[in-house]
Design an enzyme around this catalytic site. Structure first.
Site, PDB file in Angstrom:
ATOM      1  N   ASP A  51      -3.110  -8.930  -8.069  1.00 46.63           N
ATOM      2  CA  ASP A  51      -3.393  -8.492  -6.696  1.00 46.63           C
ATOM      3  C   ASP A  51      -3.733  -9.704  -5.829  1.00 46.63           C
ATOM      4  O   ASP A  51      -4.766 -10.337  -6.006  1.00 46.63           O
ATOM      5  CB  ASP A  51      -4.574  -7.514  -6.699  1.00 46.63           C
ATOM      6  CG  ASP A  51      -4.682  -6.720  -5.409  1.00 46.63           C
ATOM      7  OD1 ASP A  51      -4.257  -7.233  -4.359  1.00 46.63           O
ATOM      8  OD2 ASP A  51      -5.186  -5.590  -5.447  1.00 46.63           O
ATOM      9  N   HIS A  67       5.870  -0.682  -3.673  1.00 47.97           N
ATOM     10  CA  HIS A  67       4.792  -1.210  -2.833  1.00 47.97           C
ATOM     11  C   HIS A  67       5.103  -2.628  -2.349  1.00 47.97           C
ATOM     12  O   HIS A  67       4.881  -2.944  -1.171  1.00 47.97           O
ATOM     13  CB  HIS A  67       3.485  -1.187  -3.626  1.00 47.97           C
ATOM     14  CG  HIS A  67       2.292  -1.653  -2.850  1.00 47.97           C
ATOM     15  ND1 HIS A  67       1.678  -0.874  -1.889  1.00 47.97           N
ATOM     16  CD2 HIS A  67       1.594  -2.832  -2.882  1.00 47.97           C
ATOM     17  CE1 HIS A  67       0.663  -1.528  -1.379  1.00 47.97           C
ATOM     18  NE2 HIS A  67       0.587  -2.720  -1.958  1.00 47.97           N
TER      19      HIS A  67
END
Length: 469
Positions: free
Chosen positions: A283, A377
């Site tokens: 992330d 995403h």
């Protein structure tokens, strides 16, 4: 008594939100400290060792006294600590540049600077512990009380980030710890300007965020007049700062909400890696790089704008995003990777390469379908899919126990930084709201937006150019 040397927190350019940007630090000084700033912060007593000037990255190595001075220690222990501190900076700096792991012995010795062009906690390397806390001004409190509060908080931040005890009444929680990369960052919410009579000076960037169809927001855990972000690489150091901030609020402000988060500790992996979230995904990939020629333009508010008090500041969007981990963990690995558009093992695009390899958005598989699915995403949030919209993501994970159904109340405290949220966060979130495959596995439960002024020069407090102009 021998003093242990502290080493400055590195802020060298990196690839993700847990690598810092270089910042320019003001070296101006004033002979008189503002109220709430500990004596000696703006001048140097004759018997204090010379202070090392800030480096180009806004950090410093210093041998000034810290909390350690009030702990009795044998001379040999002090000498050992000095040796560790002297080597720690080199190890830490190498770690963020991707060459050498961070040694655990350096964690407490790193220090971020309070005074500077930008506030710390934006481009500072991502810390292992964080507290996000919002306050509302108390009934009857206005501009005068807010100025006094920011003066107190700034004094506290300057002392604590230097590894010094709280002026006056320290709780002793962090007596034997170094600065541990502690940062305190302060911001103003939209309602702050109404309650201080400064509505005319509220920037357009604080206009309310649009309503997104996937939002399930709890108003009690959203927004706020004032916001404080606390980060550190030691949980006790972070808690110590949290308690000090809450106690210093006194009768001027009341806590509206608090969220506590964490990340991987420095030195926990054999080599420096981008942080992972609780879904196990890397992330922070594709964050703007401090080395990018347009980094400052995208992340920081330029000088010379309509609201000069915000120059060199930024906007922080804060979102509490619960992850539906029970459902997510039932997906086969290939399905998880298809939802994200990246390999779970190393964060590389499904089209191949390494984590930093550009997405192959046009690449098709043998059946003529995009290798990176249309609703992945990574595809939907990519800057090239959003007219170049970019934001610096700097999140913390959270886990607050279990919900009534037994599922974990866990997820991401999403914090992103940009010069203009209407050009950074909003267009990307609109695209995600319309068809992101990840939406099935997350719930946006709280939201807030804050204007974060630039850093305070020596002798100033954060927000002084707004509150005293």
């Amino acid at each position: 008594m021998a003093k242990k040397k502290r080493t400055a927190t590195p802020s060298s350019a990196g690839k993700t939100a847990n690598t810092g940007a270089r910042t320019t630090t003001s070296t101006s000084t004033t002979a008189t400290a503002p109220a709430g700033v500990p004596a000696g912060r703006t001048g140097r007593p004759a018997d204090e060792p010379p202070r090392r000037e800030p480096g180009p990255d806004g950090s410093r190595a210093t041998g000034r006294p810290s909390r350690r001075r009030i702990i009795a220690a044998a001379g040999t222990a002090g000498a050992t600590g000095l040796a560790l501190g002297a080597t720690g900076g080199a190890l830490t700096r190498a770690a963020v540049s991707g060459t050498t792991p961070t040694a655990l012995t350096t964690v407490g010795s790193t220090e971020a600077m309070f005074h500077g062009k930008h506030q710390a906690g934006i481009t500072t390397p991502l810390q292992s512990r964080g507290h996000l806390i919002a306050f509302d001004l108390a009934p009857g409190a206005g501009r005068k009380e807010a100025a006094a509060l920011l003066r107190r908080w700034s004094g506290l931040a300057a002392a604590l980030m230097a590894g010094e005890p709280v002026p006056g009444a320290d709780t002793g929680v962090a007596l034997d710890a170094g600065p541990s990369s502690l940062t305190l960052t302060f911001g103003f919410g939209r309602t702050f300007f109404d309650r201080t009579g400064l509505a005319a000076r509220r920037p357009a960037g604080l206009d309310p965020l649009p309503v997104f169809s996937s939002d399930q927001l709890d108003a009690r855990r959203s927004n706020g007049d004032l916001w404080v972000q606390i980060g550190a690489n030691d949980a006790l150091v972070a808690f110590h700062a949290l308690r000090a901030v809450r106690q210093a609020a006194g009768g001027a402000a009341r806590v509206r909400w608090q969220m506590d988060g964490f990340n991987r500790s420095p030195g926990a992996t054999a080599r420096p890696l981008t942080a992972r979230n609780l879904m196990g995904q890397v992330d922070g990939t594709n964050n703007p790089q401090p080395s990018d020629p347009d980094f400052d333009r995208r992340i920081f508010v330029p000088a010379g704008g309509e609201h000069g008090w915000l120059a060199n500041g930024s906007y922080a969007v804060v979102r509490r995003i619960r992850m539906l981990l029970d459902s997510w963990e039932q997906l086969p690995l290939a399905k998880q990777e298809g939802v994200i558009g990246r390999r779970k093992s190393d964060g590389a695009p499904l089209t191949g390469g390494s984590e930093t390899t550009p997405l192959g958005l046009e690449k098709l598989d043998t059946d003529g379908r995009p290798v990176i699915p249309a609703n992945a995403h990574a595809r939907i949030s990519a800057p090239e899919q959003n007219q170049g919209a970019a934001m610096l993501r700097r999140p913390f994970s959270y886990h607050d126990g279990s919900l009534p159904d037994g599922s974990p109340d866990a997820g991401l405290l999403f914090v992103c930084w940009q010069a203009d949220p209407l050009r950074g966060f909003v267009p990307v979130q609109r695209k995600l709201d319309r068809g992101d495959a990840l939406s099935e596995f997350v719930r946006h439960e709280a939201s807030a937006l804050f204007a974060v002024p630039g850093g305070a020069a020596e002798g100033e407090y954060v927000g002084q150019r707004l509150l005293e102009s």
